[in-house]
Design a protein around this motif. Structure first.
Motif, mmCIF file in Angstrom:
data_model
loop_
_atom_site.group_PDB
_atom_site.id
_atom_site.type_symbol
_atom_site.label_atom_id
_atom_site.label_comp_id
_atom_site.label_asym_id
_atom_site.label_seq_id
_atom_site.Cartn_x
_atom_site.Cartn_y
_atom_site.Cartn_z
ATOM 1 N N SER A 143 0.872 -1.311 -0.029
ATOM 2 C CA SER A 143 0.254 0.071 -0.001
ATOM 3 C C SER A 143 0.704 1.259 0.182
ATOM 4 C CB SER A 143 -0.969 0.045 1.014
ATOM 5 O OG SER A 143 -0.265 -0.074 2.175
ATOM 6 N N ASP A 144 0.309 2.440 -0.472
ATOM 7 C CA ASP A 144 1.002 3.544 -0.522
ATOM 8 C C ASP A 144 0.056 4.666 -0.677
ATOM 9 O OD1 ASP A 144 3.064 5.178 -0.823
ATOM 10 O OD2 ASP A 144 3.932 4.538 -2.672
ATOM 11 N N ALA A 145 0.467 5.879 -0.204
ATOM 12 C CA ALA A 145 -0.121 7.011 -0.262
ATOM 13 C C ALA A 145 0.462 8.232 -0.869
ATOM 14 C CB ALA A 145 -0.890 7.235 0.964
ATOM 15 N N LEU A 146 -0.433 9.334 -1.314
ATOM 16 C CA LEU A 146 0.491 10.614 -1.777
ATOM 17 C C LEU A 146 -0.734 11.703 -1.879
ATOM 18 C CD1 LEU A 146 -0.737 11.153 -4.838
ATOM 19 C CD2 LEU A 146 1.205 9.503 -5.490
ATOM 20 N N ASP A 147 -0.349 12.880 -1.924
ATOM 21 C CA ASP A 147 -1.119 14.074 -2.066
ATOM 22 C C ASP A 147 -1.116 14.460 -3.736
ATOM 23 O OD1 ASP A 147 -1.603 14.331 0.580
ATOM 24 O OD2 ASP A 147 0.046 15.774 0.685
ATOM 25 N N TYR A 148 -2.817 14.473 -3.926
ATOM 26 C CA TYR A 148 -2.889 14.663 -5.526
ATOM 27 C C TYR A 148 -3.712 15.846 -5.739
ATOM 28 C CZ TYR A 148 -5.147 13.736 -9.962
ATOM 29 O OH TYR A 148 -5.710 14.106 -11.266
ATOM 30 N N LEU A 149 -3.369 17.023 -6.823
ATOM 31 C CA LEU A 149 -4.192 18.048 -6.792
ATOM 32 C C LEU A 149 -4.913 17.736 -8.234
ATOM 33 C CD1 LEU A 149 -4.834 20.858 -6.458
ATOM 34 C CD2 LEU A 149 -2.743 21.523 -7.770
ATOM 35 N N GLU A 150 -6.368 17.870 -7.921
ATOM 36 C CA GLU A 150 -7.333 17.575 -9.185
ATOM 37 C C GLU A 150 -7.765 19.079 -9.535
ATOM 38 O OE1 GLU A 150 -9.951 15.962 -12.046
ATOM 39 O OE2 GLU A 150 -7.922 15.066 -11.078
ATOM 40 N N LYS A 151 -7.500 19.637 -10.726
ATOM 41 C CA LYS A 151 -8.037 21.214 -10.993
ATOM 42 C C LYS A 151 -9.222 21.215 -11.551
ATOM 43 C CE LYS A 151 -3.106 22.523 -11.429
ATOM 44 N NZ LYS A 151 -1.999 23.006 -12.462
ATOM 45 N N LEU A 152 -9.663 20.051 -12.384
ATOM 46 C CA LEU A 152 -10.904 20.256 -13.063
ATOM 47 C C LEU A 152 -12.238 19.227 -12.255
ATOM 48 C CD1 LEU A 152 -9.631 20.639 -16.694
ATOM 49 C CD2 LEU A 152 -10.418 22.356 -15.054
ATOM 50 N N PRO A 153 -13.375 19.701 -12.198
ATOM 51 C CA PRO A 153 -13.873 20.920 -12.616
ATOM 52 C C PRO A 153 -13.763 22.008 -11.613
ATOM 53 C CG PRO A 153 -15.361 19.332 -11.633
ATOM 54 C CD PRO A 153 -14.340 18.750 -11.823
ATOM 55 N N VAL A 154 -13.253 21.607 -10.483
ATOM 56 C CA VAL A 154 -12.671 22.778 -9.421
ATOM 57 C C VAL A 154 -11.433 22.096 -8.914
ATOM 58 C CG1 VAL A 154 -15.176 23.744 -8.918
ATOM 59 C CG2 VAL A 154 -14.263 21.715 -7.866
ATOM 60 N N GLU A 155 -10.887 23.123 -8.194
ATOM 61 C CA GLU A 155 -9.474 22.701 -7.526
ATOM 62 C C GLU A 155 -9.671 21.964 -6.326
ATOM 63 O OE1 GLU A 155 -5.412 24.758 -6.079
ATOM 64 O OE2 GLU A 155 -6.207 25.241 -8.056
ATOM 65 N N ARG A 156 -9.329 20.722 -6.270
ATOM 66 C CA ARG A 156 -9.444 19.795 -5.041
ATOM 67 C C ARG A 156 -8.140 19.062 -4.775
ATOM 68 N NH1 ARG A 156 -13.973 19.877 -2.458
ATOM 69 N NH2 ARG A 156 -15.910 20.347 -3.551
ATOM 70 N N VAL A 157 -7.693 19.226 -3.334
ATOM 71 C CA VAL A 157 -6.551 18.417 -2.893
ATOM 72 C C VAL A 157 -7.000 17.144 -2.402
ATOM 73 C CG1 VAL A 157 -4.347 18.309 -1.608
ATOM 74 C CG2 VAL A 157 -5.308 20.502 -2.664
ATOM 75 N N TYR A 158 -6.499 15.900 -2.709
ATOM 76 C CA TYR A 158 -6.926 14.562 -2.171
ATOM 77 C C TYR A 158 -5.724 13.943 -1.802
ATOM 78 C CZ TYR A 158 -11.351 15.068 -4.931
ATOM 79 O OH TYR A 158 -12.426 15.329 -5.381
ATOM 80 N N ARG A 159 -5.864 13.293 -0.628
ATOM 81 C CA ARG A 159 -4.975 12.309 -0.088
ATOM 82 C C ARG A 159 -5.378 10.860 -0.514
ATOM 83 N NH1 ARG A 159 0.203 12.061 1.178
ATOM 84 N NH2 ARG A 159 0.763 10.390 2.802
ATOM 85 N N VAL A 160 -4.535 10.512 -1.541
ATOM 86 C CA VAL A 160 -4.817 9.117 -2.346
ATOM 87 C C VAL A 160 -4.161 8.128 -1.730
ATOM 88 C CG1 VAL A 160 -4.963 8.081 -4.650
ATOM 89 C CG2 VAL A 160 -5.115 10.812 -4.292
ATOM 90 N N SER A 161 -4.942 6.998 -1.506
ATOM 91 C CA SER A 161 -4.433 5.755 -0.798
ATOM 92 C C SER A 161 -4.388 4.495 -1.876
ATOM 93 C CB SER A 161 -4.970 5.409 0.609
ATOM 94 O OG SER A 161 -4.802 6.291 1.330
ATOM 95 N N ALA A 162 -3.634 3.829 -2.133
ATOM 96 C CA ALA A 162 -3.628 2.638 -3.114
ATOM 97 C C ALA A 162 -3.357 1.478 -2.138
ATOM 98 C CB ALA A 162 -2.935 2.905 -4.226
ATOM 99 N N SER A 163 -3.967 0.140 -2.449
ATOM 100 C CA SER A 163 -3.600 -0.763 -1.835
ATOM 101 C C SER A 163 -4.005 -1.947 -2.624
ATOM 102 C CB SER A 163 -3.978 -1.034 -0.381
ATOM 103 O OG SER A 163 -5.458 -0.895 -0.150
ATOM 104 N N SER A 164 -3.540 -3.238 -2.332
ATOM 105 C CA SER A 164 -4.209 -4.537 -3.003
ATOM 106 C C SER A 164 -5.229 -5.145 -2.235
ATOM 107 C CB SER A 164 -3.119 -5.503 -2.951
ATOM 108 O OG SER A 164 -2.516 -5.748 -1.903
ATOM 109 N N VAL A 165 -6.197 -5.757 -2.888
ATOM 110 C CA VAL A 165 -7.550 -6.203 -2.180
ATOM 111 C C VAL A 165 -7.296 -7.876 -2.007
ATOM 112 C CG1 VAL A 165 -9.926 -6.620 -2.378
ATOM 113 C CG2 VAL A 165 -8.982 -4.538 -3.419
#
Length: 421
Positions: free
Chosen positions: A148-170
């Motif tokens: 598993s891993d995580a990072l901060d991701y900026l989504e600019k459209l349709p509005v600017e938002r900052v996400y903390r994204v976590s990825a892991s196996s199921v």
């Protein structure tokens, strides 16, 4: 008191209960003993056989609590098996995307559709999220380098938002992976506001402190024996000290308001009496500014739900600003009227001056902390830049709002819309 074996203590089942649960074993054994004793030649074995059957019945029967727990476990397991990944994903409030080893979308919940638009099965995630950091996150999880891993991701459209994204196996061997997006936009906005607030407050305090420090240095040096200069500098230092005291008082007011999560229910405020008290308290300022305060209150009771001290502070701030910045108009008008214009009835309090007015581009920002239309004029009038911010904060707590109308040369009108019920 009946004795209990060690196993009975652990299971919480008494000996009589264990015997009752093994009743069918005992009845069968009793029948066998009777047959052997009454009809067969093996009567000598009847008693040992009965004892053996009794012990077998006691230690072979599972306690009732154990059987219930096992049955509940079977039901829970069956229920979890019936739950699909779609149901589990739908229960997550944050955007969630399930994808396979080819980084292709297998399923996305409703929150992901709202946040990122079309997320149909089969969509390639590297094509949807082109940021290099997202590519690296997907590669590291799919390749198995990390579970598993995580990072901060900026989504600019349709509005600017900052996400903390976590990825892991199921699970293990499913060949499926999951992305969860935790929205951090509001937290980041609050952090920026806090940093700006501290910077602005430090700047506002640093200016008078630098002035006081400079005058002290002058008094200890060139003006040491100059009585006239000493009196002038001491007066300026006193004014700067008063300015810092007012700023600290306003900062403490904001802090106290933010510490109060809600208003006391059931409290009501007599607006007529409150406004009269505000006008009386500011009458010396109005006289010094050569202003006449005009009243135009609606007939009948003018009670609204709220906190009297906080609403007093609202109207005191607004009337004080009208007296300070509307001196050229010669008068200030305070009016109260009932309104049915919105979805709910309101009681509207308007404080209007007839001074120079406010340019239209400043109106949207005038309630921001430390925002000033004219810095020099505001400081000359002993303003801290926090008065309208305090007003806005109090009105938000009262589920009220404020509208501002102004034109250059025609004064400004601040209207507070308070819920009538």
């Amino acid at each position: 008191m009946s004795d209990v074996t060690g196993e009975d203590r652990r299971s919480g089942t008494s000996l009589p209960a264990r015997l009752w649960e093994a009743r069918w074993y005992l009845l069968a054994g009793l029948a066998a003993v009777l047959v052997a004793y009454g009809f067969g030649p093996g009567r000598a074995w009847a008693l040992p056989l009965a004892v053996l059957l009794l012990f077998a019945a006691l230690f072979s029967a599972k306690p009732r609590a154990v059987r219930i727990a096992e049955k509940a476990g079977e039901v829970d397991a069956a229920g979890l098996q019936r739950l699909s990944g779609e149901y589990l994903a739908a229960a997550v409030a944050d955007p969630l995307i399930i994808f396979d080893r080819n980084t292709t979308v297998v399923h996305a919940n409703a929150a992901a559709f709202v946040a990122f638009g079309g997320m149909s099965p089969g969509l390639s995630l590297p094509l949807k999220f082109r940021a290099p950091e997202m590519q690296a996150l997907l590669d590291s999880v799919v390749s198995g380098r990390v579970a598993s891993d995580a990072l901060d991701y900026l989504e600019k459209l349709p509005v600017e938002r900052v996400y903390r994204v976590s990825a892991s196996s199921v699970g293990h061997g499913t060949e499926l992976f999951v992305l969860v997006f935790k929205d951090q936009s509001e937290a980041r906005r609050i952090d920026r506001m806090r940093a700006d607030f501290i910077a602005n407050a430090s700047h506002e305090l640093r200016t008078p402190l630098a002035s006081i420090s400079g005058f002290i240095e002058t008094l200890r040096g060139p003006a040491r024996n100059d009585a006239a200069a000493r009196e002038q500098f001491l007066q300026i230092m006193q004014n700067q000290t008063s300015r810092m005291a007012r700023l600290i008082d306003d900062l403490l007011s904001l802090s106290r308001l933010e510490m109060k999560p809600y208003l006391k229910s059931g409290a009501r405020v007599d607006l007529r009496q409150t406004l009269e008290s505000v006008i009386d308290s500011l009458s010396p300022l109005a006289r010094d500014s050569n202003l006449v305060v005009e009243r135009d209150f609606a007939e009948g009771p003018l009670d609204v739900p709220g906190d009297r001290d906080e609403l007093f502070q609202v109207f005191e701030n607004l009337l004080e600003n009208a007296c300070k910045y509307g001196q050229a108009g010669g008068r200030v008008a305070v009016s109260v009227a009932r309104s049915q214009a919105g979805p709910e009835p309101t009681v509207d309090v308007t404080i209007r001056d007839f001074g120079p007015g406010i340019a239209e581009e400043h109106i949207p920002r005038i309630t921001e902390r430390f925002y000033r239309v004219d810095v020099e004029t505001s400081r000359a009038q002993k303003g801290t830049g926090l008065g309208l911010s305090i007003v806005k904060h109090i009105l938000t707590r009262h589920h009220a709002r404020m509208s501002i109308r102004s034109e250059l040369g025609n004064g400004a009108a601040f209207t507070v819309h308070l819920p009538a019920n």
